[in-house]
Design an enzyme around this catalytic site. Structure first.
Site, PDB file in Angstrom:
ATOM      1  N   TYR A 124       1.063  -1.119   0.086  1.00 13.68           N
ATOM      2  CA  TYR A 124      -0.146  -0.173  -0.091  1.00 13.68           C
ATOM      3  C   TYR A 124       0.820   1.433   0.015  1.00 13.68           C
ATOM      4  O   TYR A 124       1.756   1.197   0.797  1.00 13.68           O
ATOM      5  CB  TYR A 124      -0.742  -0.036   1.399  1.00 13.68           C
ATOM      6  CG  TYR A 124      -1.865   1.263   1.317  1.00 13.68           C
ATOM      7  CD1 TYR A 124      -2.786   1.288   0.553  1.00 13.68           C
ATOM      8  CD2 TYR A 124      -1.411   2.297   1.899  1.00 13.68           C
ATOM      9  CE1 TYR A 124      -3.491   2.423   0.319  1.00 13.68           C
ATOM     10  CE2 TYR A 124      -1.931   3.506   1.949  1.00 13.68           C
ATOM     11  CZ  TYR A 124      -3.547   3.528   1.253  1.00 13.68           C
ATOM     12  OH  TYR A 124      -3.981   4.835   1.189  1.00 13.68           O
ATOM     13  N   TRP A 127       1.263   5.762  -1.587  1.00 13.96           N
ATOM     14  CA  TRP A 127       0.844   6.730  -2.614  1.00 13.96           C
ATOM     15  C   TRP A 127       1.828   6.793  -3.702  1.00 13.96           C
ATOM     16  O   TRP A 127       1.553   7.392  -4.968  1.00 13.96           O
ATOM     17  CB  TRP A 127       0.690   8.050  -2.113  1.00 13.96           C
ATOM     18  CG  TRP A 127      -0.510   8.391  -1.656  1.00 13.96           C
ATOM     19  CD1 TRP A 127      -1.640   7.609  -0.969  1.00 13.96           C
ATOM     20  CD2 TRP A 127      -1.506   9.581  -2.199  1.00 13.96           C
ATOM     21  NE1 TRP A 127      -2.694   8.305  -0.708  1.00 13.96           N
ATOM     22  CE2 TRP A 127      -2.651   9.312  -1.704  1.00 13.96           C
ATOM     23  CE3 TRP A 127      -1.179  10.706  -2.876  1.00 13.96           C
ATOM     24  CZ2 TRP A 127      -3.583  10.164  -1.789  1.00 13.96           C
ATOM     25  CZ3 TRP A 127      -2.046  11.376  -3.243  1.00 13.96           C
ATOM     26  CH2 TRP A 127      -3.256  11.201  -2.541  1.00 13.96           C
TER      27      TRP A 127
HETATM   28  N1  LIG Z   1      -1.851   8.219  12.301  1.00 13.47           N
HETATM   29  C1  LIG Z   1      -2.185   8.448  11.160  1.00 13.47           C
HETATM   30  N2  LIG Z   1      -1.715   7.667  10.264  1.00 13.47           N
HETATM   31  C2  LIG Z   1      -1.957   7.596   8.974  1.00 13.47           C
HETATM   32  C3  LIG Z   1      -2.910   8.559   8.702  1.00 13.47           C
HETATM   33  C4  LIG Z   1      -3.657   9.485   9.695  1.00 13.47           C
HETATM   34  O1  LIG Z   1      -4.372  10.397   9.229  1.00 13.47           O
HETATM   35  N3  LIG Z   1      -3.243   9.264  10.911  1.00 13.47           N
HETATM   36  N4  LIG Z   1      -3.464   8.557   7.173  1.00 13.47           N
HETATM   37  C5  LIG Z   1      -3.334   7.329   6.466  1.00 13.47           C
HETATM   38  C6  LIG Z   1      -3.598   7.683   5.077  1.00 13.47           C
HETATM   39  S1  LIG Z   1      -4.971   8.603   4.474  1.00 13.47           S
HETATM   40  C7  LIG Z   1      -2.698   7.250   4.163  1.00 13.47           C
HETATM   41  S2  LIG Z   1      -3.176   7.511   2.429  1.00 13.47           S
HETATM   42  C8  LIG Z   1      -1.423   6.578   4.460  1.00 13.47           C
HETATM   43  C9  LIG Z   1      -0.298   7.085   3.473  1.00 13.47           C
HETATM   44  O2  LIG Z   1       0.795   6.225   3.818  1.00 13.47           O
HETATM   45  P1  LIG Z   1       1.900   6.017   2.319  1.00 13.47           P
HETATM   46  O3  LIG Z   1       1.115   6.189   1.089  1.00 13.47           O
HETATM   47  O4  LIG Z   1       2.586   4.781   2.545  1.00 13.47           O
HETATM   48  O5  LIG Z   1       2.735   7.259   2.358  1.00 13.47           O
HETATM   49  P2  LIG Z   1       3.744   7.964   1.641  1.00 13.47           P
HETATM   50  O6  LIG Z   1       4.762   8.811   2.463  1.00 13.47           O
HETATM   51  O7  LIG Z   1       3.089   8.572   0.508  1.00 13.47           O
HETATM   52  O8  LIG Z   1       4.707   6.953   1.070  1.00 13.47           O
HETATM   53  C10 LIG Z   1       5.083   6.588  -0.219  1.00 13.47           C
HETATM   54  C11 LIG Z   1       6.263   6.005  -0.393  1.00 13.47           C
HETATM   55  O9  LIG Z   1       6.687   5.739  -1.515  1.00 13.47           O
HETATM   56  C12 LIG Z   1       7.974   6.293  -1.983  1.00 13.47           C
HETATM   57  N5  LIG Z   1       7.667   6.263  -3.324  1.00 13.47           N
HETATM   58  C13 LIG Z   1       7.581   7.578  -4.251  1.00 13.47           C
HETATM   59  N6  LIG Z   1       7.745   7.383  -5.454  1.00 13.47           N
HETATM   60  C14 LIG Z   1       7.998   6.252  -5.746  1.00 13.47           C
HETATM   61  C15 LIG Z   1       8.253   5.207  -6.683  1.00 13.47           C
HETATM   62  O10 LIG Z   1       8.084   5.701  -7.952  1.00 13.47           O
HETATM   63  N7  LIG Z   1       8.784   4.050  -6.546  1.00 13.47           N
HETATM   64  C16 LIG Z   1       9.046   3.438  -5.320  1.00 13.47           C
HETATM   65  N8  LIG Z   1       9.608   2.207  -5.254  1.00 13.47           N
HETATM   66  N9  LIG Z   1       8.774   4.232  -4.242  1.00 13.47           N
HETATM   67  C17 LIG Z   1       8.324   5.460  -4.477  1.00 13.47           C
HETATM   68  C18 LIG Z   1       8.317   7.502  -1.195  1.00 13.47           C
HETATM   69  O11 LIG Z   1       9.510   7.461  -1.007  1.00 13.47           O
HETATM   70  C19 LIG Z   1       7.555   7.083  -0.038  1.00 13.47           C
HETATM   71  O12 LIG Z   1       8.484   6.592   1.074  1.00 13.47           O
HETATM   72  O13 LIG Z   1      -0.809   7.207   5.950  1.00 13.47           O
HETATM   73  C20 LIG Z   1      -1.924   6.711   6.613  1.00 13.47           C
HETATM   74  N10 LIG Z   1      -1.360   6.629   7.961  1.00 13.47           N
HETATM   75  N1  LIG Z   2      -0.948  18.479   2.211  1.00 19.47           N
HETATM   76  C1  LIG Z   2      -1.435  17.131   2.324  1.00 19.47           C
HETATM   77  N2  LIG Z   2      -2.685  17.182   1.840  1.00 19.47           N
HETATM   78  C2  LIG Z   2      -3.147  15.915   1.843  1.00 19.47           C
HETATM   79  C3  LIG Z   2      -2.362  14.703   2.360  1.00 19.47           C
HETATM   80  C4  LIG Z   2      -0.907  15.083   2.791  1.00 19.47           C
HETATM   81  O1  LIG Z   2      -0.483  14.024   3.213  1.00 19.47           O
HETATM   82  N3  LIG Z   2      -0.721  16.387   3.022  1.00 19.47           N
HETATM   83  N4  LIG Z   2      -2.868  13.402   2.299  1.00 19.47           N
HETATM   84  C5  LIG Z   2      -4.100  13.098   1.200  1.00 19.47           C
HETATM   85  C6  LIG Z   2      -4.644  12.139   1.593  1.00 19.47           C
HETATM   86  S1  LIG Z   2      -4.144  10.514   1.286  1.00 19.47           S
HETATM   87  C7  LIG Z   2      -6.004  11.864   2.248  1.00 19.47           C
HETATM   88  S2  LIG Z   2      -6.892  10.440   2.577  1.00 19.47           S
HETATM   89  C8  LIG Z   2      -6.791  13.112   2.564  1.00 19.47           C
HETATM   90  C9  LIG Z   2      -7.429  13.021   4.029  1.00 19.47           C
HETATM   91  O2  LIG Z   2      -8.387  14.018   4.180  1.00 19.47           O
HETATM   92  P1  LIG Z   2      -8.524  14.006   5.830  1.00 19.47           P
HETATM   93  O3  LIG Z   2      -8.659  12.734   6.160  1.00 19.47           O
HETATM   94  O4  LIG Z   2     -10.073  14.688   5.670  1.00 19.47           O
HETATM   95  O5  LIG Z   2      -7.509  14.837   6.275  1.00 19.47           O
HETATM   96  P2  LIG Z   2      -6.979  15.115   7.890  1.00 19.47           P
HETATM   97  O6  LIG Z   2      -6.155  15.952   7.674  1.00 19.47           O
HETATM   98  O7  LIG Z   2      -6.444  13.813   8.325  1.00 19.47           O
HETATM   99  O8  LIG Z   2      -8.128  15.670   8.629  1.00 19.47           O
HETATM  100  C10 LIG Z   2      -8.854  16.821   8.528  1.00 19.47           C
HETATM  101  C11 LIG Z   2      -9.380  17.410   9.812  1.00 19.47           C
HETATM  102  O9  LIG Z   2     -10.187  16.563  10.227  1.00 19.47           O
HETATM  103  C12 LIG Z   2     -10.369  16.843  11.851  1.00 19.47           C
HETATM  104  N5  LIG Z   2     -10.847  15.470  12.439  1.00 19.47           N
HETATM  105  C13 LIG Z   2     -10.143  14.518  12.989  1.00 19.47           C
HETATM  106  N6  LIG Z   2     -10.882  13.935  13.715  1.00 19.47           N
HETATM  107  C14 LIG Z   2     -12.183  14.217  13.743  1.00 19.47           C
HETATM  108  C15 LIG Z   2     -13.370  13.816  14.477  1.00 19.47           C
HETATM  109  O10 LIG Z   2     -13.441  12.970  15.231  1.00 19.47           O
HETATM  110  N7  LIG Z   2     -14.294  14.680  14.229  1.00 19.47           N
HETATM  111  C16 LIG Z   2     -14.257  15.705  13.613  1.00 19.47           C
HETATM  112  N8  LIG Z   2     -15.540  16.502  13.196  1.00 19.47           N
HETATM  113  N9  LIG Z   2     -12.959  16.215  12.886  1.00 19.47           N
HETATM  114  C17 LIG Z   2     -12.180  15.396  12.965  1.00 19.47           C
HETATM  115  C18 LIG Z   2      -8.980  17.325  12.195  1.00 19.47           C
HETATM  116  O11 LIG Z   2      -9.185  18.381  12.768  1.00 19.47           O
HETATM  117  C19 LIG Z   2      -8.190  17.501  10.802  1.00 19.47           C
HETATM  118  O12 LIG Z   2      -7.415  18.341  10.704  1.00 19.47           O
HETATM  119  O13 LIG Z   2      -5.714  14.327   2.434  1.00 19.47           O
HETATM  120  C20 LIG Z   2      -5.091  14.425   1.345  1.00 19.47           C
HETATM  121  N10 LIG Z   2      -4.244  15.476   1.285  1.00 19.47           N
HETATM  122 MO   LIG Z   3      -5.072   8.656   2.288  1.00 18.80          MO
END
Ligand SMILES: Nc1nc2c(c(=O)[nH]1)N[C@H]1C(S)=C(S)[C@@H](COP(=O)(O)OP(=O)(O)OC[C@H]3O[C@@H](n4cnc5c(=O)[nH]c(N)nc54)[C@H](O)[C@@H]3O)O[C@H]1N2
Ligand SMILES: Nc1nc2c(c(=O)[nH]1)N[C@H]1C(S)=C(S)[C@@H](COP(=O)(O)OP(=O)(O)OC[C@H]3O[C@@H](n4cnc5c(=O)[nH]c(N)nc54)[C@H](O)[C@@H]3O)O[C@H]1N2
Ligand SMILES: [Mo]
Length: 772
Positions: free
Chosen positions: A112, A114
Site C-alpha cells: 500500500y 501513494w
Molecule cells: N496516524 C495516522 N496515520 C495515517 C493517517 C492518519 O491520518 N493518521 N493517514 C493514512 C493515510 S490517509 C494514508 S493515504 C497513508 C499514506 O501512507 P503512504 O502512502 O505509505 O505514505 P507516503 O509517504 O506517500 O509513502 C510513499 C512512499 O513511496 C516512495 N515512493 C515515491 N515514489 C516512488 C516510486 O516511484 N517508486 C518507489 N519504489 N517508491 C516511491 C516514497 O519515497 C515514500 O516512501 O498514511 C496513513 N497513516
Molecule cells: N498537504 C497534504 N494534503 C493531503 C495529504 C497529505 O499528506 N498532505 N494526504 C491526502 C490523503 S492520502 C488523504 S486520505 C486526505 C485525507 O483527508 P482527511 O482525512 O479529511 O484529512 P486530515 O488532515 O487527516 O483531517 C482533516 C481534519 O479532520 C479533523 N478531525 C479529525 N478527527 C475528527 C473527528 O473525530 N471529528 C471531526 N469533526 N473532525 C475530526 C481534524 O481536525 C483534521 O484537521 O488528505 C489528502 N491531502
Molecule cells: Mo489517504
C-alpha cells in the site's frame, strides 16, 4: 548558461524544473496555477541529500545467515552494498525459494502507498504486474484513507466505493444553489494541495471563495478551527473528537420530533427510516438521542444542535463529511449517519444540496465529477485469491491462520514469508509502529524499493534504490483532473538507482518471463504507447495532439465528463422506480438488511452511536487526558519529502510541530517553541510545541509523516526523537465490517522534555559495513 525549462508533475501539482547542463537548479510553480503548493520547490534539496539510497544494499545478518534466524535485527543491523547483479540474484532466488516452499500466497505484494504521479512508472502497478506474472501474491484491499467509507457506503447508496465522487454536488453548483454547508471535519485547504496522480491547476481555494462570495454560510464541526479557511468566516463548532455520530443523531432527533424531516423523500427514496426512528426516540434501547443527550457527548451546545436542525431543514443545505472522521473507532457510523441526516434534511437530490464526502481532502474532489479514460500500465489478473484488509498487516504477520470478519465474509489470515514493498511507507502509515516492528521481525525476507533511507528502508533486508519521478520519462493524469501533463526526465538518477520497471525487468528476465513483463517495449515506447492508446480511445471527443506535440507542449486538455452518472440522487428523487440506486432495495438504505444479517456487535443494521475505546470521556482519559489528532501534514504528502526544504523549514528544533491549546500548555508548564514529549502506554515521541487557540482544549494535533527515529530500533516502546504520531496510535480495526484503520482514536499526555536533547537521526543513512 542555457537554462532548460521542463515540465514536472507530482501529487502536489505541476511545476517547471529549471535545469542547467543536466543539473536541477530549481523547481518553480507553473505560472497558470492560481494556488501552487510550496512542497514542489522544496524537492530540489532532497534530490541529492545524504538520505538518498545510492546502491543496492543488503542487511548484513540476512546476507550472511539463514534468513529467518535474525529477523529481530531488522532496523539495527548494518547494510552491505552489493552490485546490481548480485542484488537481482538474491531477490530472484529468494522469490523462487519462497514460492516453491510456501506457495505463492506467502509473497505479500499489497504494498500500500501513494508512490508518485505517472501513468507508466506507477510503483504498485509495476509490482503487481511483476508478481502476478510470476505466480501471484497476497494482496491488500481498501485504503488507509477511507477503508470504513469504502466498505459501508456501497451498502448504503450502492455502486463502486468511490462513485459518490461523481454523484455529489460540485463546488460551482454549491455556489449557485446552496445556502448552508455543514462540514464535519472541516474543509482544510492544506489538504487540497494534493490530488492523487497529479493535477494541472489547484482550484479548490478559489471555488470555496466563490461560494462564500455567493453568500453560502459554512459551519466547521471540528476540533480544529483552521480546518476551514479564514475567508469562509465559518462558524466553528469545536466537537469532542470521534463524536460526530452523536452530534448528527441529536440533530436528526430534533428534526424528527419537530416534524421538520423530509417525509416524502424518506418514504419514496429510502428504506428503514421507521426502524431508525425508533432508535432515535429511544423506543429500541431506552435512550432518547435528543439534543441534550448529544450535547453531553459532543460538547456542542444543546441550542446549537437544535438550531442546526432547523437551519438544515429550512434552507438548501449540504452535509459534508471528510475522511478523518471515519479513520476512527467505528468509523463507518459517521459516514452512514451523514447520509441519513442529509436524507432527512430535505436537500438530497436537489441542486447544490444533500450529501457529499471528501471535499477539499483532494483538490479535484468537488471540482470535476470524473475524467475520461487514460491509459496506464496494464494489470494482470492475480492468480492468488487471498487478500487482507489493508490495515490488518501486523495482525496477519503476528497471527497467521486466524480467521477474521470482513464485510460479511470470514477471512483466514495467510502466512506471509516474503514482503515486497514498492511505493509505500508502512513505517509511516501503519498505526502502533512498535507493534508493527514486532510483526515485521517474523517474515523471512523484506524487499523494499526506495529512493531514500526512510524507516521502511532501514527495516528491510534488501533495499533497491529507485529513480524518482524527476529521473524518468512519463506522463500524468490525476484523479478527476481533465489534463494530461508530460513528465520528461529532468536529471539522471542519483547514484546507481534505476526505475522500478528496470528492476522488475531484470528480475523477470532472471525468472524467465521478461518478454511477458515488458511486452518487448522500452520504457519510452511504453510511455508513447499509453499516450497513443489514450488518444485512440478518446478519438474525436478529445482530438489530442500526437505524442511528439504533446511532449513539446507539456499539457493536453481532456474533454469534461458530463454524466449523467449512475446512481444519481437527483434521478432518485425524481423517480425511484425508474432510477433506482444500485443497493439491494434500490433506495438509500437507512436500514441495511444485509449489514444487519452479518450480526456484528460493532456495526448494526442502521447507524448507531458506539462509544470509542479511546476518547475524552473514557476512563483512560484520567491517565491520558488529551485526544491526539494525527492529521495530514500541511508541509508534505505523508512522509514524502519530509526531507524536502518545505517540510524541514516547518520543524521546531528539528522536531515535528505539535499544536496544543494554551490552557492545556499552561497547566503543564509548556511554552511555545519548547520540545515536549508526547506519550501513552504504546510509545512516546518528541515534538516542538506550538501554542494556539485554533486547537480546542483537550486536543493536541501532531501531523503524520515525520520519519520515525527510534532511539533503539527494534526495542518496543523506545522513544522517537522526531515526532511520528504512529508510535502513539492504536492498531485497532474500526469494526468487523471494514477492518479499517482507526488512527484518530488515541489518548495521550504531553510534558516538557527533560534533559539533553538528542540529535534527530531520521535523515541519516544506516551503518554501511564492508562485505565480509
Ligand atoms: N496516524 C495516522 N496515520 C495515517 C493517517 C492518519 O491520518 N493518521 N493517514 C493514512 C493515510 S490517509 C494514508 S493515504 C497513508 C499514506 O501512507 P503512504 O502512502 O505509505 O505514505 P507516503 O509517504 O506517500 O509513502 C510513499 C512512499 O513511496 C516512495 N515512493 C515515491 N515514489 C516512488 C516510486 O516511484 N517508486 C518507489 N519504489 N517508491 C516511491 C516514497 O519515497 C515514500 O516512501 O498514511 C496513513 N497513516
Ligand atoms: N498537504 C497534504 N494534503 C493531503 C495529504 C497529505 O499528506 N498532505 N494526504 C491526502 C490523503 S492520502 C488523504 S486520505 C486526505 C485525507 O483527508 P482527511 O482525512 O479529511 O484529512 P486530515 O488532515 O487527516 O483531517 C482533516 C481534519 O479532520 C479533523 N478531525 C479529525 N478527527 C475528527 C473527528 O473525530 N471529528 C471531526 N469533526 N473532525 C475530526 C481534524 O481536525 C483534521 O484537521 O488528505 C489528502 N491531502
Ligand atoms: Mo489517504
Amino acid at each position: 548558461m542555457v537554462e532548460q525549462r521542463m515540465s514536472v508533475a507530482t501529487h502536489w501539482g505541476s511545476f517547471v524544473a529549471v535545469v542547467d547542463a543536466g543539473r536541477l537548479v530549481r523547481i518553480e510553480p507553473r505560472p497558470d496555477d492560481p494556488a501552487p503548493s510550496p512542497i514542489g520547490p522544496g524537492m530540489v534539496t532532497a534530490a541529492d541529500d545524504n538520505a538518498r539510497v545510492l546502491r543496492p544494499a543488503v542487511r548484513k545478518g540476512w546476507l550472511n545467515g539463514e534468513p529467518r534466524i535474525d529477523g529481530t535485527a531488522r532496523g539495527t543491523d548494518a547494510f552491505v552494498e552489493v552490485s546490481w547483479d548480485h542484488a537481482i540474484t538474491l531477490v530472484s532466488d529468494e522469490l523462487r525459494r519462497v514460492r516453491s516452499q510456501h506457495g505463492d500466497s506467502a509473497v505479500f505484494g499489497g504494498s500500500y502507498g501513494w508512490a508518485s504521479a505517472g501513468r507508466f512508472h506507477h510503483a504498485q502497478g509495476q509490482l503487481h504486474r511483476f508478481l502476478a506474472l510470476g505466480g501471484g501474491y497476497t494482496n491488500s484491499r481498501n485504503t488507509y484513507s477511507t477503508a470504513a467509507l469504502e466498505v459501508v457506503l456501497p451498502h448504503v447508496i450502492g455502486g463502486h466505493p468511490w462513485s459518490y465522487q461523481s454523484r455529489m454536488p460540485m463546488w460551482d453548483e454549491i455556489a449557485e444553489n446552496c445556502e448552508l454547508v455543514v462540514a464535519f471535519g472541516g474543509l482544510a485547504l492544506k489538504n487540497s494541495q494534493i490530488n492523487p496522480g497529479g493535477l494541472a491547476r489547484h482550484q479548490t481555494r478559489d471555488l470555496q471563495r466563490r461560494c462564500r462570495e455567493a453568500g453560502v454560510r459554512f459551519v466547521n464541526v471540528s476540533p480544529i478551527r483552521s480546518d476551514t479557511a479564514g475567508f469562509l468566516d465559518a462558524e466553528w463548532l469545536p466537537v469532542v473528537p470521534n463524536t460526530d455520530t452523536a452530534a448528527m443523531l441529536g440533530i436528526a432527533h430534533t428534526m424528527l420530533v419537530n416534524g421538520w424531516h423530509d417525509e416524502d423523500f424518506l418514504r419514496r427514496c429510502c428504506v428503514g427510516f421507521d426502524r431508525f426512528a425508533s432508535y432515535l426516540t429511544g423506543e429500541l434501547d431506552g435512550v432518547r438521542k435528543d439534543a441534550a443527550w448529544a450535547a453531553k457527548i459532543t460538547g456542542i451546545g444543546q441550542d446549537v444542535i437544535t438550531d442546526l436542525a432547523r437551519r438544515l431543514t429550512a434552507q438548501r443545505s449540504l452535509i459534508m463529511v471528510n475522511y478523518a472522521v471515519q479513520r476512527a473507532d467505528h468509523g463507518e457510523q459517521p459516514i452512514w449517519m451523514s447520509v441519513v441526516l442529509a436524507a432527512m434534511a430535505g436537500s438530497m437530490g436537489r441542486p447544490g444540496g444533500g450529501w457529499g464526502a471528501g471535499y477539499a481532502t483532494m483538490d479535484a474532489t468537488g471540482v470535476a465529477p470524473d475524467r475520461p479514460f487514460v491509459g496506464t500500465i496494464p494489470a494482470v489478473a492475480n492468480p492468488v485469491p487471498d487478500f487482507i484488509p489493508v490495515a490488518r498487516i501486523a495482525d496477519t504477520l503476528l497471527h497467521p491462520g486466524e480467521v477474521i470478519d470482513y464485510d460479511g465474509s470470514r477471512l483466514t489470515l495467510p502466512e506471509l514469508r516474503l514482503i515486497y514493498w514498492c511505493g509505500g511507507n508502512p513505517f509511516h502509515h501503519h498505526q502502533d509502529l512498535h507493534r508493527l516492528t514486532r510483526a515485521w521481525q517474523i517474515p523471512d525476507t523484506v524487499v523494499v524499493h526506495e529512493a531514500w533511507w526512510n524507516t521502511t528502508a532501514k527495516f528491510a533486508d534488501v533495499v533497491l534504490p529507485v529513480a524518482t519521478t524527476l529521473e524518468r520519462d512519463d506522463f500524468a493524469a490525476g484523479f478527476s483532473d481533465p489534463h494530461l501533463v508530460a513528465m520528461p526526465k529532468v536529471r539522471e538518477p542519483a547514484g546507481e538507482s534505476r526505475t522500478d520497471h528496470h528492476i522488475f525487468t531484470a528480475l523477470a528476465s532472471r525468472l524467465g518471463y521478461e518478454e511477458e513483463f515488458t511486452e518487448s517495449r522500452s520504457e519510452m515506447e511504453w510511455v508513447r504507447h499509453l499516450y497513443e492508446q489514450t488518444r485512440a480511445q478518446l478519438g474525436d471527443t478529445a482530438a489530442l495532439p500526437d505524442f511528439d506535440d504533446f511532449w513539446r507542449s507539456s499539457t493536453a486538455a481532456l474533454p469534461p465528463s458530463t454524466g449523467p452518472f449512475p446512481g444519481s440522487f437527483e434521478a432518485l428523487r425524481a423517480d425511484p422506480r425508474q432510477f433506482p440506486l444500485p443497493t439491494p432495495s434500490g433506495r438509500i438504505e437507512i436500514f441495511s438488511e444485509e449489514i444487519d444479517s452479518f450480526g456484528y456487535d460493532d456495526c448494526a443494521g442502521h447507524p448507531k452511536w458506539f462509544e470509542p475505546v479511546e476518547w475524552l470521556r473514557a476512563e483512560l482519559a484520567d491517565r491520558f487526558p488529551l485526544h491526539l489528532i494525527s492529521n495530514q501534514p500541511a508541509s508534505r504528502l505523508h512522509s514524502q519529502y519530509d526531507n524536502g526544504g518545505h517540510s524541514l523549514a516547518s520543524k521546531i528544533r528539528g522536531r515535528e510541530p505539535v499544536t496544543i491549546n494554551p490552557s492545556d500548555a499552561a497547566s503543564r508548564g509548556i511554552e511555545d517553541g519548547m520540545v515536549v514529549r508526547v506519550h501513552n502506554d504504546r510509545g512516546s515521541c518528541l515534538a516542538g510545541a506550538i501554542l494556539s487557540d485554533d486547537v480546542m482544549p483537550g486536543v493536541v494535533q501532531l501531523s503524520t509523516g515525520a520519519w520515525w527515529d527510534p532511539v533503539q530500533p527494534g526495542l518496543s516502546g523506545t522513544l522517537d526523537r522526531h515526532g511520528n504520531p504512529n508510535v502513539l496510535t492504536a492498531d485497532r480495526p474500526c469494526s468487523r465490517l471494514s477492518q479499517g484503520p482507526s488512527a484518530h482514536s488515541v489518548l495521550v499526555d504531553v510534558e516538557p522534555h527533560d534533559g539533553p536533547l538528542p540529535d534527530v537521526l531520521a535523515f541519516a543513512p544506516p551503518r554501511l559495513a564492508p562485505p565480509s
